[in-house]
Write an enzyme that holds these catalytic residues in place. Structure first.
Site, PDB file in Angstrom:
ATOM      1  N   ASN A 260      -6.181  -2.719   2.487  1.00  0.00           N
ATOM      2  CA  ASN A 260      -6.133  -4.169   2.666  1.00  0.00           C
ATOM      3  C   ASN A 260      -7.548  -4.697   2.813  1.00  0.00           C
ATOM      4  OD1 ASN A 260      -3.342  -4.441   2.618  1.00  0.00           O
ATOM      5  ND2 ASN A 260      -3.120  -4.376   4.826  1.00  0.00           N
TER       6      ASN A 260
ATOM      7  N   ARG B  54       0.826  -1.211   0.000  1.00  0.00           N
ATOM      8  CA  ARG B  54       0.000   0.000   0.000  1.00  0.00           C
ATOM      9  C   ARG B  54       0.863   1.265   0.000  1.00  0.00           C
ATOM     10  NH1 ARG B  54      -3.108  -0.230   5.039  1.00  0.00           N
ATOM     11  NH2 ARG B  54      -1.284  -1.381   5.668  1.00  0.00           N
TER      12      ARG B  54
END
Length: 88
Positions: free
Chosen positions: A36, A18
């Site tokens: 996520n 990320r």
């Protein structure tokens, strides 16, 4: 502005995926988020010009060095507006 949702599958959680996605997105002028998901995938919402979205998709197939990407699913979304790029 063009927008897309990417679902990235593989070893993509716990490997700075990320954060790397945010870095790439900001460098490309893309706004949106990387999150996520409970099933182990990462969802990326990306808003930017078409060439930038294509470049981000190419990066998503690689990810950071510790990642292993098995699949990237792209869904085109109606044009959207966003502010910045967040990770969650």
């Amino acid at each position: 502005m063009p927008a897309a949702r990417f679902l990235v599958r593989g070893r993509v959680q716990g490997v700075s995926f990320r954060a790397g996605t945010r870095e790439q997105a900001l460098a490309l002028g893309i706004e949106g988020h990387a999150v996520n998901l409970p099933d182990g995938r990462v969802e990326v919402l990306a808003i930017g010009d078409a060439a930038a979205l294509d470049a981000l998709e190419r990066w998503l197939w690689q990810g950071p060095p510790a990642a292993r990407v098995d699949a990237v699913e792209r869904t085109v979304l109606p044009g959207q507006a966003a502010s910045g790029f967040r990770i969650a």
